[in-house]
Design a protein around this motif. Structure first.
Motif, PDB file in Angstrom:
ATOM      1  N   SER A 163       0.847  -1.129   0.443  1.00 25.54           N
ATOM      2  CA  SER A 163      -0.378   0.007   0.337  1.00 25.54           C
ATOM      3  C   SER A 163       1.219   1.380   0.248  1.00 25.54           C
ATOM      4  O   SER A 163       0.684   2.332  -0.079  1.00 25.54           O
ATOM      5  N   LYS A 220      -5.423   5.627  -4.787  1.00 25.97           N
ATOM      6  CA  LYS A 220      -6.346   5.023  -5.679  1.00 25.97           C
ATOM      7  C   LYS A 220      -6.704   3.891  -6.901  1.00 25.97           C
ATOM      8  O   LYS A 220      -6.452   4.144  -8.072  1.00 25.97           O
ATOM      9  N   THR A 272      -6.191  -5.056  -7.090  1.00 30.31           N
ATOM     10  CA  THR A 272      -6.438  -3.673  -6.595  1.00 30.31           C
ATOM     11  C   THR A 272      -7.322  -3.468  -5.561  1.00 30.31           C
ATOM     12  O   THR A 272      -8.952  -3.761  -6.443  1.00 30.31           O
ATOM     13  N   ASP A 318      -2.911   4.425 -11.132  1.00 28.87           N
ATOM     14  CA  ASP A 318      -3.872   5.335 -10.044  1.00 28.87           C
ATOM     15  C   ASP A 318      -4.690   6.471 -10.402  1.00 28.87           C
ATOM     16  O   ASP A 318      -3.909   7.525 -10.488  1.00 28.87           O
ATOM     17  N   LYS A 336      -3.976  -1.749  -0.637  1.00 31.97           N
ATOM     18  CA  LYS A 336      -4.142  -1.280  -1.622  1.00 31.97           C
ATOM     19  C   LYS A 336      -3.745  -2.516  -3.231  1.00 31.97           C
ATOM     20  O   LYS A 336      -4.372  -2.866  -3.431  1.00 31.97           O
TER      21      LYS A 336
END
Lengths: 211, 354
Positions: free
Chosen positions: B49, B76, B334, B91, B341
């Motif tokens: 992460s 993200k 993911t 991301d 993450k």
């Protein structure tokens, strides 16, 4: 419009607890009425189904997974879990439902996302690399204690939401602020805006924030 | 001379002052799917992460000198690709990629400027030459970079299209476009559009309502159609074959299907962001098992998006495998939110007892 109808409309809107369900009846033709929009994003002819799966689909096969024949459940939990403990600021419950579509592919990359490289909320939320601080917090408890502590929030249990009752009753889910606290996904206020009430003069923000 | 020596000394100090912790796998902390007494097929190995998960934490001395290393987060993530010990993660909030070098233990952000600028990279794919293809839903193009991450060109029509995934197989580049409701096929040699499908009305079962992810095998194209809650299968020339799944909460159904992958036994892996799990189907479309689940701890998922299988980089994750298991392939998933993450799982089998 005849005068008596205007009076009647005003009366209905003032009745506590009645105005929000009435506004929510504007779903047809709203941003989330995929069928009426004539778009091709969802195959279903029942637009409610997109977000509200039935408890049990008759078309499902009654078979257990071949490698997991000891599995006892026959349905999955949708958007479950509360995390190992309090996970402040991470999406839970109904907010997960919103974010499962608003992931950047089909719909706007909402919450934690950006529109044309501009974060949704700028002031005080610019720290995008921290991951949690670039948008208004969601899935957080909003209690009288929290309001008292900061001194910048109205007490949710006694403050009027402007929707007929208190903030706690009208805008929170089990005392928690979710996407649905401010957004009526069934189109509460004006096409495309999807808010629970108008934000003219920051009216929606000032429901909770003392500024 | 002194300058050179001091540079060498400094590099030695810096490189020796990071420590990486590997939690030993025991019977007690082992996370496996399916749960006992069923035979374990998948073991949760680790999660990544933050850069510290790769580079390690500073030693006490270096922390005293430089302060605590907060690291760089994966913010993200949606898609990912793995090639020769490097993991590429698109991301959407970074507006770029996270590139992790498992061999060199480095973690960096790839945020190209100029003609290669990325806005909302949903998915990415690295081909056998090391070329990087990024499907950017806000730029509305697939952006191509060479094996030195230099901009090559863009693909697609930004006025009408919105690519959500890209896959390179054989001599073709396969793009699924959510606005066009099609799979677009480009030549890898000259980047010319050579085919697109399906070409049918929305009422037709072949139609792609909201294609978000795709996977190409030797002879088939699997498309995750978020809008019909099914995985639709076509031949590589675009002939519709069948669909897998239906809308609902029962085992084997979908509510939010996203990333898909097919293993070497033709088993299909499907991420569902609603159930927060991955379901595995065999080549006869029968459900084999599922893993993940709503987040409560390690091995669970939090609004997952992508699944990728890998057979070539097992050596970097062997240390997490339980001593009784043999690692067959890796499974990367993911999570768009939550503490973990990037989840790394291993498809395992029990070692035979001698």
């Amino acid at each position: 419009m005849p005068v008596y109808l205007t009076y009647f409309s005003v009366l209905v809107l003032l009745l506590p607890g009645l105005n929000r369900p009435l506004l929510a009846q504007n779903f047809k033709g709203s941003m989330h009425d995929f069928q009426a929009m004539g778009n091709k994003l969802f195959e279903s002819d029942k637009p409610c189904l997109v977000c509200h799966p039935p408890h049990r689909s008759s078309s499902a096969e009654e078979t257990l997974p071949i490698w997991s024949s000891k599995a006892v459940k026959d349905t999955f939990t949708v958007y479950g879990s509360a995390g190992p403990a309090e996970q402040p600021g991470l999406p839970l419950g109904s907010s997960k439902l919103c974010l499962s579509c608003h992931d950047g592919t089909l719909a706007l990359d909402s919450w934690g996302g950006r529109v044309n490289t501009v974060p949704f909320l700028n002031a005080g939320f610019e720290d995008r690399k921290n991951g949690l601080k670039n948008d208004h917090p969601i899935s957080v408890k909003y209690t009288s204690t929290n309001a008292m502590r900061t001194g910048e929030l109205n007490d949710p249990f006694i403050s009027n939401s402007g929707l007929g009752n208190t903030i706690e009753t009208d805008m929170l889910t089990n005392g928690t602020l979710q996407c649905s606290s401010c957004h009526d996904v069934h189109n509460g206020m004006g096409a495309g805006k999807l808010l629970v009430k108008t934000n003219k003069n920051s009216n929606l923000c000032l429901t909770c924030h003392k500024k | 001379m002194y300058k050179l020596l001091s540079v060498i000394l400094l590099s030695l100090i810096l490189t020796s002052c990071y420590s990486r912790m590997v939690t030993r796998v025991t019977d007690e902390n082992l996370v496996i799917f399916p749960a006992p007494p069923d035979t374990a097929r998948i073991q949760f190995l680790t999660s990544i992460s933050n850069s510290i998960d790769i580079t390690g934490q500073r030693s006490g001395f270096m922390e005293y000198i430089l302060g605590k290393d907060e690291g760089m987060p994966i913010i993200k993530p949606y898609g990912l690709s793995i090639h020769k010990g490097k993991i590429y993660i698109s991301d959407t909030m970074l507006g770029g990629l996270v590139i992790i070098d498992l061999k060199k233990h480095t973690f960096s952000y790839f945020e190209p400027g100029g003609r290669g600028q990325l806005k909302k990279p949903i998915n990415c794919f690295v081909d056998d030459r090391g070329y990087l293809f990024v499907a950017d839903a806000e730029r509305k193009e697939v952006v191509v970079f060479d094996n030195n991450l230099k901009y090559v060109r863009s693909l697609g029509n930004a006025k009408t299209g919105k690519p959500t995934d890209v896959f390179v197989a054989g001599d073709k580049i396969w793009i699924c476009d959510i606005n066009a409701h099609k799979v677009l096929v480009y030549s890898r040699d000259n980047y010319e559009l050579v085919n697109s499908f399906p070409d049918v009305d929305p009422q037709h079962e072949n139609f792609l309502s909201s294609p978000t992810n795709l996977f190409v095998t030797g002879d088939k194209v699997y498309v995750s159609d978020f809008g019909s809650f099914k995985i639709k299968v076509y031949t590589t020339s675009g002939t519709y074959l069948r669909s897998i799944g239906s809308y609902g909460k029962a085992l084997g159904q979908f509510v939010r299907p996203k990333g898909i992958a097919v293993d070497r036994n033709d088993n299909l892996y499907v991420v569902d962001a609603g159930f927060e799990n991955v379901q595995i189907f065999n080549k006869d479309d029968k459900l084999l098992m599922f893993f993940g689940g709503n987040y409560e701890g390690r091995g669970n998922m939090w609004l997952p998006a992508k699944v990728i299988l890998d057979y070539d980089n097992l050596q970097y994750f062997q240390k997490y495998v339980h001593k009784d298991f043999k690692l067959k392939h890796l499974i990367f998933v993911t999570n768009q939110y939550g503490p973990d993450k990037l989840n790394v799982y291993g498809f395992i089998e029990l070692k035979s007892k001698k």
